[in-house]
Write a protein that holds these residues in place. Structure first.
Motif, mmCIF file in Angstrom:
data_model
loop_
_atom_site.group_PDB
_atom_site.id
_atom_site.type_symbol
_atom_site.label_atom_id
_atom_site.label_comp_id
_atom_site.label_asym_id
_atom_site.label_seq_id
_atom_site.Cartn_x
_atom_site.Cartn_y
_atom_site.Cartn_z
ATOM 1 N N ASP A 104 0.976 -1.081 0.132
ATOM 2 C CA ASP A 104 -0.041 -0.047 0.068
ATOM 3 C C ASP A 104 0.878 1.200 0.165
ATOM 4 O O ASP A 104 0.709 2.104 -0.742
ATOM 5 C CB ASP A 104 -0.898 -0.275 1.230
ATOM 6 C CG ASP A 104 -2.040 -1.063 1.186
ATOM 7 O OD1 ASP A 104 -2.702 -1.126 -0.111
ATOM 8 O OD2 ASP A 104 -2.654 -1.371 1.964
ATOM 9 N N ARG A 105 1.838 1.404 0.832
ATOM 10 C CA ARG A 105 2.754 2.608 0.881
ATOM 11 C C ARG A 105 3.532 2.737 -0.404
ATOM 12 O O ARG A 105 3.725 3.893 -0.723
ATOM 13 C CB ARG A 105 3.594 2.160 2.167
ATOM 14 C CG ARG A 105 3.041 2.508 3.578
ATOM 15 C CD ARG A 105 4.011 2.675 4.583
ATOM 16 N NE ARG A 105 4.933 1.827 4.738
ATOM 17 C CZ ARG A 105 4.624 0.472 5.345
ATOM 18 N NH1 ARG A 105 3.600 0.458 6.078
ATOM 19 N NH2 ARG A 105 5.626 -0.436 5.480
ATOM 20 N N ASN A 107 2.554 2.277 -3.070
ATOM 21 C CA ASN A 107 1.704 2.810 -4.132
ATOM 22 C C ASN A 107 1.131 4.119 -3.787
ATOM 23 O O ASN A 107 0.116 4.485 -4.241
ATOM 24 C CB ASN A 107 0.404 1.802 -4.438
ATOM 25 C CG ASN A 107 0.879 0.646 -5.315
ATOM 26 O OD1 ASN A 107 1.001 0.643 -6.470
ATOM 27 N ND2 ASN A 107 1.158 -0.557 -4.602
ATOM 28 N N ASN A 108 1.437 4.621 -2.554
ATOM 29 C CA ASN A 108 0.989 5.795 -2.077
ATOM 30 C C ASN A 108 -0.553 5.857 -1.793
ATOM 31 O O ASN A 108 -1.457 6.623 -1.772
ATOM 32 C CB ASN A 108 1.178 7.095 -2.892
ATOM 33 C CG ASN A 108 2.650 7.602 -2.866
ATOM 34 O OD1 ASN A 108 3.440 7.230 -2.224
ATOM 35 N ND2 ASN A 108 2.747 7.594 -4.357
ATOM 36 N N ARG A 109 -0.780 4.617 -1.363
ATOM 37 C CA ARG A 109 -2.302 4.020 -0.871
ATOM 38 C C ARG A 109 -2.299 4.022 0.609
ATOM 39 O O ARG A 109 -1.269 3.980 1.318
ATOM 40 C CB ARG A 109 -2.828 2.894 -1.381
ATOM 41 C CG ARG A 109 -3.031 2.893 -2.748
ATOM 42 C CD ARG A 109 -3.906 1.582 -3.251
ATOM 43 N NE ARG A 109 -3.358 0.360 -2.732
ATOM 44 C CZ ARG A 109 -2.623 -0.533 -3.542
ATOM 45 N NH1 ARG A 109 -2.476 -0.230 -4.956
ATOM 46 N NH2 ARG A 109 -2.056 -1.620 -2.997
ATOM 47 N N PRO A 110 -3.548 4.412 1.451
ATOM 48 C CA PRO A 110 -3.438 4.327 2.716
ATOM 49 C C PRO A 110 -3.141 2.814 3.263
ATOM 50 O O PRO A 110 -4.043 2.003 2.709
ATOM 51 C CB PRO A 110 -4.957 4.845 3.110
ATOM 52 C CG PRO A 110 -5.345 5.620 1.980
ATOM 53 C CD PRO A 110 -4.711 4.865 0.997
ATOM 54 N N ASP A 111 -2.355 2.697 4.105
ATOM 55 C CA ASP A 111 -2.139 1.378 4.742
ATOM 56 C C ASP A 111 -3.005 1.088 5.892
ATOM 57 O O ASP A 111 -3.848 2.208 6.172
ATOM 58 C CB ASP A 111 -0.755 1.140 4.905
ATOM 59 C CG ASP A 111 -0.019 2.282 5.964
ATOM 60 O OD1 ASP A 111 -0.953 3.085 6.406
ATOM 61 O OD2 ASP A 111 1.024 2.031 6.217
ATOM 62 N N ARG A 115 -5.701 3.910 7.209
ATOM 63 C CA ARG A 115 -7.074 3.564 7.539
ATOM 64 C C ARG A 115 -7.827 3.832 8.747
ATOM 65 O O ARG A 115 -8.629 4.223 9.081
ATOM 66 C CB ARG A 115 -7.406 2.251 7.094
ATOM 67 C CG ARG A 115 -7.175 2.000 5.501
ATOM 68 C CD ARG A 115 -7.579 0.626 5.236
ATOM 69 N NE ARG A 115 -6.603 -0.637 5.640
ATOM 70 C CZ ARG A 115 -5.406 -0.996 4.863
ATOM 71 N NH1 ARG A 115 -5.311 -0.252 3.652
ATOM 72 N NH2 ARG A 115 -5.028 -1.902 5.449
ATOM 73 N N PRO A 210 -4.241 8.527 -8.671
ATOM 74 C CA PRO A 210 -2.713 8.060 -8.248
ATOM 75 C C PRO A 210 -1.729 8.455 -9.158
ATOM 76 O O PRO A 210 -2.170 8.150 -10.614
ATOM 77 C CB PRO A 210 -2.620 6.869 -7.422
ATOM 78 C CG PRO A 210 -4.109 6.450 -7.441
ATOM 79 C CD PRO A 210 -5.014 7.150 -8.230
ATOM 80 N N SER A 213 -0.265 3.425 -10.783
ATOM 81 C CA SER A 213 -1.447 2.444 -10.855
ATOM 82 C C SER A 213 -1.309 1.113 -10.421
ATOM 83 O O SER A 213 -2.066 0.170 -10.775
ATOM 84 C CB SER A 213 -2.080 2.877 -12.243
ATOM 85 O OG SER A 213 -1.444 2.255 -13.226
ATOM 86 N N ALA A 215 -1.232 -2.370 -8.425
ATOM 87 C CA ALA A 215 -2.401 -2.984 -7.521
ATOM 88 C C ALA A 215 -1.791 -4.413 -7.264
ATOM 89 O O ALA A 215 -0.698 -4.798 -8.162
ATOM 90 C CB ALA A 215 -3.602 -3.004 -8.334
#
Length: 371
Positions: A104-105, A107-111, A115, A210, A213, A215
């Motif tokens: 997640d990190r 990809n700069n997504r909330p881990d 959350r 983002p 991309s 995933a």
């Protein structure tokens, strides 16, 4: 815990960012090695695997979290020893959670920590017991090794433990006293001040989503039977799966048959390839005959048209493709490093074209006008 080490691997000229942490691989003895985690959801634990496959490697002990007394261990080319009074700091659940957070990190997504803090902000905005329960569950979903880092250097995660427990409640640490009203109010004030500081630093997010991309990847394994089944699952996405298609008034038993038939220079050979008993037999016939002139320049476009035909003519398989969401598709092709992944070293063009066709299916379903 996984640090901020930076690495990458190159796939068809594209740099896939990653990081790594030490781990033990149990293959007879215990080998101390590096576990590489990449933004596309692949993990190298002596072979690239998806997150789901990595979890199975951990559950079965291939990636070891338990180090038995007296077990032999080594670092290749450096040292050998036996464990004496080992104290294990990892559990299977903790390691898997850390790795998923790392993807997640990358990809700069909330881990899980992100959350958790989002759930805390939702609770502070509407302080119902239901929202507190959601925040508490999100906090407990953060790996134990990372919870203490959610606070400051002095109080660690004390304010967070107090907030999600509530007045009179107990934290997840048995040694903590029951939460007093005074302690709870201090915790609320702490997070309100923090929210004000964050609001001042907030920047405008990209309108297009983002920057990267990536995933969690999905492996598409070969279909080894020549029969259709009621529920083929993701193997139905393989080109060899017997899903007949009609292209330019010609019928083919599978995408593989159609591709190899269209590649042949001689029309009579094309008919023989199309009529082959299996995709493997179609390939054998194609190998023994010349390709069309300039085939290498048009083959990607031909494959795209065949994949579009397959998923237009087989809606049940289109649903399986759509169900992969926005995951990177890792296509396994034992015969081709152009079309297949080849353990992360191939060009994976089939996987990439499947992602394109999937995007087109999503576009149509969302009602966007076609090109």
């Amino acid at each position: 815990m996984i640090g901020n080490r930076i690495t990458h691997r190159v796939v068809d000229g594209v740099h896939i960012p990653g990081t790594w942490r030490p781990a033990f691989i149990r293959n007879g003895r215990y080998f101390l090695t590096d576990l590489f985690i990449y933004a596309d959801g692949l993990v190298d634990c002596w072979g690239l695997v998806t997150l789901e496959e990595f979890e199975e490697k951990v559950r079965t002990g291939w990636v070891a979290t338990t180090l038995p007394e007296g077990a032999p261990a080594s670092i290749h080319g450096l040292a050998r020893w036996k464990f004496g009074e080992p104290r294990n700091q990892l559990t299977p659940d903790l390691l898997v959670a850390e790795v998923r957070d790392t993807v997640d990190r990358l990809n700069n997504r909330p881990d899980s920590a992100g959350r958790c803090m989002a759930a805390v902000r939702a609770f502070l905005a509407d302080r119902t017991e239901e929202n507190r329960a959601v925040a508490r569950a999100a906090f407990l979903a953060v790996p134990v090794s990372r919870r203490r880092a959610l606070g400051d250097m002095d109080s660690k995660d004390w304010n967070l433990r107090v907030l999600v427990a509530g007045p009179g409640g107990r934290t997840y640490l048995a040694a903590d006293p029951p939460v007093t009203q005074e302690a709870y109010e201090r915790a609320v004030a702490h997070f309100e001040q923090q929210a004000d500081r964050l609001a001042e630093l907030r920047v405008r997010a990209s309108a297009d989503g983002p920057v990267t991309s990536y995933a969690p990847a999905v492996h598409l394994y070969p279909w080894i039977s020549n029969d259709t089944v009621a529920e083929p699952g993701r193997r139905g996405l393989h080109n060899a799966y017997p899903a007949p298609i009609t292209v330019d008034k010609a019928d083919y038993p599978s995408v593989s048959h159609a591709y190899w038939a269209l590649s042949a220079a001689q029309p009579e050979v094309r008919a023989a390839i199309a009529a082959a008993a299996t995709p493997s037999a179609a390939l054998d016939l194609a190998v023994a005959t010349p390709r069309r002139e300039g085939w290498e320049h048009v083959r990607a476009a031909v494959m795209t048209s065949l994949l579009r035909a397959k998923y237009d003519q087989h809606p049940e398989l289109a649903e399986i493709l759509l169900a992969t969401g926005d995951a990177i598709l890792i296509y396994e092709d034992v015969d081709s490093a152009f079309w297949g992944s080849k353990a992360g070293q191939g060009r994976n063009w089939t996987g990439r074209l499947l992602e394109l066709v999937r995007s087109e299916l999503h576009m149509r379903r969302a009602g966007f006008p076609g090109p």
